[in-house]
Design a protein around this motif. Structure first.
Motif, PDB file in Angstrom:
ATOM      1  N   ARG A 103       0.832  -1.215   0.000  1.00 43.08           N
ATOM      2  CA  ARG A 103       0.000   0.000   0.000  1.00 43.08           C
ATOM      3  C   ARG A 103       0.859   1.254   0.000  1.00 43.08           C
ATOM      4  O   ARG A 103       0.619   2.192  -0.766  1.00 43.08           O
ATOM      5  CB  ARG A 103      -0.940   0.002   1.210  1.00 43.08           C
ATOM      6  N   SER A 107       2.572   1.661  -3.368  1.00 38.24           N
ATOM      7  CA  SER A 107       1.694   2.103  -4.457  1.00 38.24           C
ATOM      8  C   SER A 107       1.371   3.589  -4.342  1.00 38.24           C
ATOM      9  O   SER A 107       1.252   4.291  -5.358  1.00 38.24           O
ATOM     10  CB  SER A 107       0.412   1.270  -4.459  1.00 38.24           C
ATOM     11  N   LEU A 152      -2.912   4.205  -9.207  1.00 40.46           N
ATOM     12  CA  LEU A 152      -4.136   4.426  -8.429  1.00 40.46           C
ATOM     13  C   LEU A 152      -4.924   3.136  -8.260  1.00 40.46           C
ATOM     14  O   LEU A 152      -5.409   2.825  -7.165  1.00 40.46           O
ATOM     15  CB  LEU A 152      -4.999   5.486  -9.117  1.00 40.46           C
ATOM     16  N   VAL A 153      -5.040   2.354  -9.339  1.00 40.02           N
ATOM     17  CA  VAL A 153      -5.745   1.067  -9.250  1.00 40.02           C
ATOM     18  C   VAL A 153      -5.015   0.134  -8.300  1.00 40.02           C
ATOM     19  O   VAL A 153      -5.628  -0.550  -7.464  1.00 40.02           O
ATOM     20  CB  VAL A 153      -5.878   0.438 -10.650  1.00 40.02           C
ATOM     21  N   SER A 195      -3.113   0.927  -5.792  1.00 36.47           N
ATOM     22  CA  SER A 195      -3.246   1.377  -4.403  1.00 36.47           C
ATOM     23  C   SER A 195      -4.589   0.955  -3.821  1.00 36.47           C
ATOM     24  O   SER A 195      -4.686   0.630  -2.634  1.00 36.47           O
ATOM     25  CB  SER A 195      -3.092   2.896  -4.324  1.00 36.47           C
ATOM     26  N   VAL A 196      -5.635   0.956  -4.641  1.00 34.18           N
ATOM     27  CA  VAL A 196      -6.940   0.497  -4.165  1.00 34.18           C
ATOM     28  C   VAL A 196      -6.921  -1.015  -3.930  1.00 34.18           C
ATOM     29  O   VAL A 196      -7.398  -1.507  -2.898  1.00 34.18           O
ATOM     30  CB  VAL A 196      -8.042   0.874  -5.175  1.00 34.18           C
ATOM     31  N   LEU A 197      -6.366  -1.759  -4.873  1.00 31.47           N
ATOM     32  CA  LEU A 197      -6.336  -3.216  -4.739  1.00 31.47           C
ATOM     33  C   LEU A 197      -5.488  -3.651  -3.552  1.00 31.47           C
ATOM     34  O   LEU A 197      -5.805  -4.640  -2.880  1.00 31.47           O
ATOM     35  CB  LEU A 197      -5.814  -3.841  -6.029  1.00 31.47           C
ATOM     36  N   THR A 204      -5.194  -2.354  -0.741  1.00 28.93           N
ATOM     37  CA  THR A 204      -5.926  -2.260   0.530  1.00 28.93           C
ATOM     38  C   THR A 204      -6.782  -3.494   0.778  1.00 28.93           C
ATOM     39  O   THR A 204      -7.216  -3.727   1.909  1.00 28.93           O
ATOM     40  CB  THR A 204      -6.834  -1.020   0.533  1.00 28.93           C
ATOM     41  N   SER A 236      -3.716  -8.191  -8.072  1.00 33.03           N
ATOM     42  CA  SER A 236      -3.201  -6.839  -7.859  1.00 33.03           C
ATOM     43  C   SER A 236      -1.930  -6.574  -8.662  1.00 33.03           C
ATOM     44  O   SER A 236      -1.501  -5.417  -8.769  1.00 33.03           O
ATOM     45  CB  SER A 236      -2.929  -6.610  -6.368  1.00 33.03           C
TER      46      SER A 236
END
Length: 616
Positions: free
Chosen positions: A47, A50, A103-104, A106-108, A110, A121
């Motif tokens: 995290r 990313s 950005l994708v 960083s979301v994945l 989490t 991811s």
């Protein structure tokens, strides 16, 4: 600090953060057991990495725009202008894609808790590397496709190698007693990553040299030789260190040995990256200059038109595609290693299967590196030949070699809850998606139906114009062919195979569809991909429509030999199955004194007696 220096700082930040993110995800996916305390730490590292990736990529993109513009705009209009240029200028569009991928990711990151989530991811990581490979010197190289492929392989290898080392350094505490096993697993992945870096680096250097003598007569060549030699020495030293130190990681000096191993890796990495930085800033002997008057073929494909196709030219024309070549060489090596592992422990493996596998790999090398891919870019008939070989000929050889069965027998299982190659392969084979696509009827429909979907949709021209699309086409057609052949005559696990009569029906129904498709192409007067084949400017061979109709003949005729071979294989397997069933029944009869036959005769006698009573 100048804008140029800031751009460099942001680029280094982006690249290191991307590598750390990839390394953390790989460690979760292939090293750590599910639920291990280090999983939480690795997810946190991913995290943070990313987020740093996004910030570094954003700063690098904005700094690059400021450098291109020459002067800083008014602060109130900077973001607006940067966004406008990022959606219209190719270089900044690539950097914008890298930001979006971060950005994708960083979301994945989490949501990552399991190996499967970590594997998914990694998709935005690969997406970002694909766009980065199209920037820099690779974008203007003469052999653009080779340069971009080599750069992607180089970046992927460097990211994996750097990320795994960084991840292990940051996870030493949470790993605990697992440190030894983790080092072994990471080392195996690092070897493949290092091999990718060496091969792609050599290719990157080769396309920038005009002759072998420039290796020792130019500064660029000497730096390339030094980097390659240092990389080879680093790999050899790391392999020796692991062979000596890893077996003793469980004793009292495990911590000291761990840091000694990591010191070797970090030292080798820093040395190679230092030389790589010097090499990147050194002008190659062949300057990158634009082509003044490109031919139509060069404008469309990036290559000059090949000579008129003859039997000799189909073999003599070679054009390296480094990603597929690296994968095929790796598959050949892994298969041979698997066979050797079985034989060392006394397990039998038929000799003809390695021969079939190596023959299939050799055919794939010719398809992807020689005449079929060279002429498949400029003629429809060449492309159809490439397609038919990928989907109908090569899969027969590869499937009969039973690669999945060999892998499941040769790869060691893991018992600590982590996912190694064997566990990932089993998970794929036993997944609901694979069971669906491997079903014989679905495989037959895919085998035939994707012809229509591919050639009568924008996918066809996309695969011609986009190199990544071309690589995806190779993978897709080969996998579809494997699933179809495996459902009919293979022994690899996956599909629930129907009876032999239905297999014959599926085979001939599918081939009949191929024949109808070929006839439709032969009789069509509408050119497929007209802005490609119609504007190629060929000065040899038939016109584009006649060549397309000839391609229809290839689609119709090339399947006859594979169909005959598959039909013969099904009949032989059918006969062998009947023979085995007959022997089984004979053994059963010897054990129970023909109880089944006596029961059948008694049933016939009762039926005859009942018929006799009813007739009175």
């Amino acid at each position: 600090m100048t804008v140029e220096a800031l751009v460099t700082v942001f680029a280094v930040t982006r690249d290191i953060a991307l590598a750390v993110t990839a390394g953390a995800l790989l460690i979760i996916a292939a090293v750590l057991p599910v639920g291990h305390p280090a999983v939480h730490r690795a997810a946190l590292i991913g995290r943070i990495g990313s987020i740093a990736w996004v910030l570094g990529a954003l700063g690098h993109s904005m700094g690059t725009y400021a450098t291109i513009r020459g002067t800083l705009p008014d602060a109130s209009r900077f973001v607006e202008e940067w966004w406008s240029y990022s959606t219209s200028v190719d270089l900044l569009t690539a950097y914008l894609q890298v930001i979006a991928a971060g950005l994708v990711a960083s979301v994945l990151c989490t949501l990552v808790r399991t190996p499967v989530a970590a594997a998914w991811s990694l998709v935005p990581v690969a997406w970002a590397l694909g766009w980065l490979a199209q920037t820099g010197h690779a974008a203007g190289a003469t052999d653009h496709h080779l340069a971009v492929s080599a750069m992607f392989l180089h970046l992927a290898g460097a990211v994996v190698w750097t990320g795994l080392i960084g991840g292990m350094l940051m996870l030493r505490g949470p790993l605990g007693a697992l440190a030894g096993d983790a080092m072994v697993r990471v080392s195996r992945m690092s070897i493949w990553a290092a091999a990718a870096v060496v091969v792609s680096g050599a290719v990157n250097g080769w396309i920038r040299l005009s002759s072998w003598t420039e290796l020792w007569t130019t500064g660029y060549g000497l730096l390339l030789v030094a980097k390659t030699a240092l990389m080879g020495a680093a790999i050899a030293l790391a392999a020796w260190h692991r062979r000596c130190s890893l077996p003793r990681m469980a004793d009292a000096g495990a911590g000291r040995r761990f840091w000694r191993l990591m010191l070797v890796d970090v030292g080798a990495l820093v040395a190679v990256m230092g030389l790589a930085g010097v090499l990147a800033s050194t002008a190659p002997p062949i300057p990158i200059v634009p082509v003044e008057e490109p031919s139509p073929a060069y404008y469309l494909t990036g290559y000059e038109l090949p000579p008129a196709p003859t039997a000799w030219e189909w073999v003599a024309q070679w054009r390296l595609e480094v990603i597929s070549a690296f994968v095929l060489a790796g598959l050949a090596a892994v298969y041979v290693i698997g066979v050797m592992r079985l034989r060392r422990r006394g397990d039998a493996w038929p000799w003809y299967r390695p021969a079939l596998w190596l023959a299939g790999i050799a055919l794939m090398v010719w398809i992807t590196q020689s005449g079929p891919t060279v002429y498949g870019m400029v003629t429809f008939s060449g492309h159809m030949l490439e397609h038919m070989l990928l989907v109908m000929v090569a899969p027969v050889l590869l499937t009969l070699a039973a690669p999945v069965t060999l892998a499941l027998r040769a790869l060691p299982p893991r018992t600590d809850g982590s996912r190694g190659p064997r566990e990932w392969l089993r998970g794929l084979v036993e997944s609901r998606w694979m069971r669906f696509w491997a079903h014989p009827i679905v495989a037959a429909v895919s085998f035939a139906g994707f012809l229509i979907v591919f050639y009568y949709s924008p996918l066809f021209e996309f695969a011609l114009r986009n190199h990544a699309g071309h690589l995806w086409m190779i993978l897709h057609f080969t996998v579809v062919g494997y699933l179809f052949v495996n459902a009919l005559v293979g022994i690899d696990p996956g599909p629930t195979r129907p009876g032999y009569p239905l297999r014959i029906v599926l085979l001939f129904a599918t081939m009949a569809f191929h024949a109808f498709f070929g006839v439709a192409i032969m009789s069509s007067t509408v050119l497929l991909a007209p802005t490609w084949f119609g504007l190629m400017g060929r000065d040899w061979g038939p016109d584009a429509i006649s060549d397309q109709q000839y391609g229809g003949q290839i689609a119709w005729g090339i399947g006859e030999a594979p169909v005959v071979l598959l039909a013969i294989a099904i009949i032989v397997m059918w006969r062998q199955a009947d023979t085995r069933e007959g022997r089984r029944k004979d053994r059963q009869a010897d054990r129970d004194d023909d109880a089944e036959l006596k029961a059948y005769n008694a049933m016939l006698a009762r039926t005859a007696e009942q018929d006799a009573r009813e007739s009175r």
